[in-house]
Structure formats: C-alpha cells, structure tokens
Design a protein around this motif. Structure first.
Motif, PDB file in Angstrom:
ATOM      1  N   VAL A 152      40.835  44.728  47.070  1.00 49.30           N
ATOM      2  CA  VAL A 152      41.648  43.875  47.527  1.00 49.30           C
ATOM      3  C   VAL A 152      42.647  44.409  48.302  1.00 49.30           C
ATOM      4  O   VAL A 152      43.715  43.970  48.662  1.00 49.30           O
ATOM      5  N   PRO A 195      42.591  38.443  49.247  1.00 52.47           N
ATOM      6  CA  PRO A 195      43.337  37.239  48.506  1.00 52.47           C
ATOM      7  C   PRO A 195      44.222  37.018  49.437  1.00 52.47           C
ATOM      8  O   PRO A 195      44.593  37.379  50.515  1.00 52.47           O
ATOM      9  N   THR A 218      40.544  33.529  47.826  1.00 51.34           N
ATOM     10  CA  THR A 218      40.115  34.835  48.145  1.00 51.34           C
ATOM     11  C   THR A 218      38.600  34.864  48.955  1.00 51.34           C
ATOM     12  O   THR A 218      37.824  34.197  48.485  1.00 51.34           O
ATOM     13  N   LEU A 274      37.865  37.224  40.262  1.00 54.92           N
ATOM     14  CA  LEU A 274      38.887  36.880  41.350  1.00 54.92           C
ATOM     15  C   LEU A 274      39.317  35.205  41.314  1.00 54.92           C
ATOM     16  O   LEU A 274      40.201  34.957  41.573  1.00 54.92           O
TER      17      LEU A 274
END
Length: 271
Positions: free
Chosen positions: A95, A119, A130, A150
């Motif tokens: 991420v 995200p 995301t 997620l």
C-alpha cells in the motif's frame, strides 16, 4: 487461500502508522488471531503494543502474506528478512503510495506474487476505497485474499492495468483533500454571509458528509439527486448556475485538479 490460511501461516505487516493501524484494527475485529500477526515498526504505538501481536520479533519463514505499508526506502533493517521470502509462496501486498510493482520485483525477485494497492485516508474510519492490481504471478486466489484483507477498511475495486493507478491517485488517492478544501470553502462562504465560524464549519462538514452518504446509499445517480433538490428559479438553482458554469465553474476546475494530480503521479513514477 483464505483467512484461515493467513491465521495458520501468519501475516507480516511492515509499518504500522495510520494506514497500517487502521487495517490491523479491522483484521483483529474480523477475528484474525493476534498471535498470527507480526508487525515490524521502529516506533510501535501504545495502541499497537496493547494488541498482543508480535512486534519486531523473529518472523515466520514463509508467512501467507507480507503487507508493505512503508515506502521501500523505509524498509531498511527489515529488508533482508523480507527478501528471503521473495520468489516463493508468500504473497506481497503493497500500500506504499507511488511505488510501482517493478520496484518490488527488483527487490524481491520477479517470480514473487505481488499486488499493488492504493487506499485512501478515510480508511482510518472504515470508509476507504482501495484499488488493486496484481503482477503476472498474482493468482485470482491471491487477489481474492488481498481484497478480503483490504475490505477491513472499506471498499475495494480491481483495475485492468497498473497504468490506471495514476488516475486512481488523482481521483480517490488525493481526492479526500479536495473534499476537505471544499468544506473549508463552504464554511468560509457561510461566514461571509454572516454565520459564526463554528456554526458555518458544522453546517459545511455535516452537509458534505451527509450528501456523500446519501449519494452512496441512494439508487439514483448523483445527477438525479442534484435535480431532485433543485426547484425552478429557487435558491439551489441560483447557486448551481455559478458552480456549474462551463467556463469558470467546478467541471473545468475539477478536471484540471484531477489531471494535475495524475500527471504528478506519472512524473514521480517515471523519475
């Protein structure tokens, strides 16, 4: 490959700042055992220390998943332990904003199953969105697993190609800041019309939050919702005539805003 697989084999979280903490809180709430989680973070928060997860401890040799929530240059001390897991069974999910899959393939090996995720900050209150894209070695099962992880912090969408990440950055990655600024501007405009600052801010915040929730919950499109509250020659129409002006209104301004953010994302990617 599901959450049981993660519980059995372990999840390694590299970096536990705001985003990492929000995800971890969601996973623990969904029933992931704290004994199945290893966190590497140079400055663990009091909250993190209270979760009962392994912190800066020896890592399992082949965890189910390594989630990278720091930039590659911040991985430092953790890198040797992590690179040993590349080109194997372990799925890597990043991420780290702006870091392409190719950078991780160089570090970890090009046979490593990898998923890049973008995200946004409303993840901190479980209202994030995301976007994910996998490399050639990421299977449908890998994508399903990363999506379920997620989803702990909001909605998940899948992209067709990594090039789309620049546009996603311009819309949802940077987008919360655009909305925060709109709240600031609405509040200031309310003050200019004679409202106390606190009252103007409360009205602006609640209006933007409420309209967003309504737009998401309603069956109608945002365009239809807008029409529903616009009476002919009424107050809303008077405001919208300014906001929707093709020459100097919001349509052109928003297009230029998103394009500027997406362009900068491309620049940073291409070095």
């Amino acid at each position: 490959m599901d959450m049981d697989h993660v519980s059995r084999n372990g999840l390694v979280l590299l970096g536990c700042g705001k985003m990492g903490s929000a995800m971890l809180e969601g996973w623990l709430a969904k029933g992931l055992p704290n004994t199945s989680v290893w966190v590497i973070d140079p400055n663990p928060s009091d909250w993190l220390q209270g979760t009962g997860v392994h912190i800066n401890a020896d890592l399992p040799a082949t965890p189910a998943i390594v989630l990278i929530a720091v930039k590659p240059q911040m991985m430092g001390d953790a890198l040797p332990a992590i690179t040993a897991m590349g080109n194997g069974e372990t799925l890597f999910v990043s991420v780290a904003a702006g870091t392409p899959i190719s950078v991780f393939e160089q570090v970890l090996g090009d046979k490593t199953p990898l998923i890049r995720a973008m995200p946004n900050t409303p993840a901190a209150v479980g209202r994030g969105i995301t976007a994910i894209i996998g490399n050639a070695h990421a299977t449908p099962a890998h994508l399903d697993l990363s999506q379920s992880l997620l989803e702990a912090v909001g909605q998940v969408v899948r992209l067709d190609s990594e090039d789309q990440m620049d546009a996603v950055t311009g819309v949802s990655g940077s987008g919360p800041a655009y909305v925060f600024h709109m709240i600031e501007c609405m509040a200031r405009a309310g003050e200019a019309e004679g409202l106390a600052p606190e009252l103007a801010m409360q009205l602006a915040q609640a209006t933007v939050a409420g309209a967003g929730a309504l737009a998401e919950a309603a069956d109608e499109t945002p365009a239809q919702l807008r029409k529903n509250v616009t009476s002919p020659n009424g107050t809303t129409q008077a405001g919208l005539e300014v906001l929707m002006n093709e020459n100097n209104g919001l349509p052109d301004l928003m297009q230029r805003t998103v394009k500027a953010a997406a362009d900068r994302s491309r620049e940073l990617r291409d070095g």
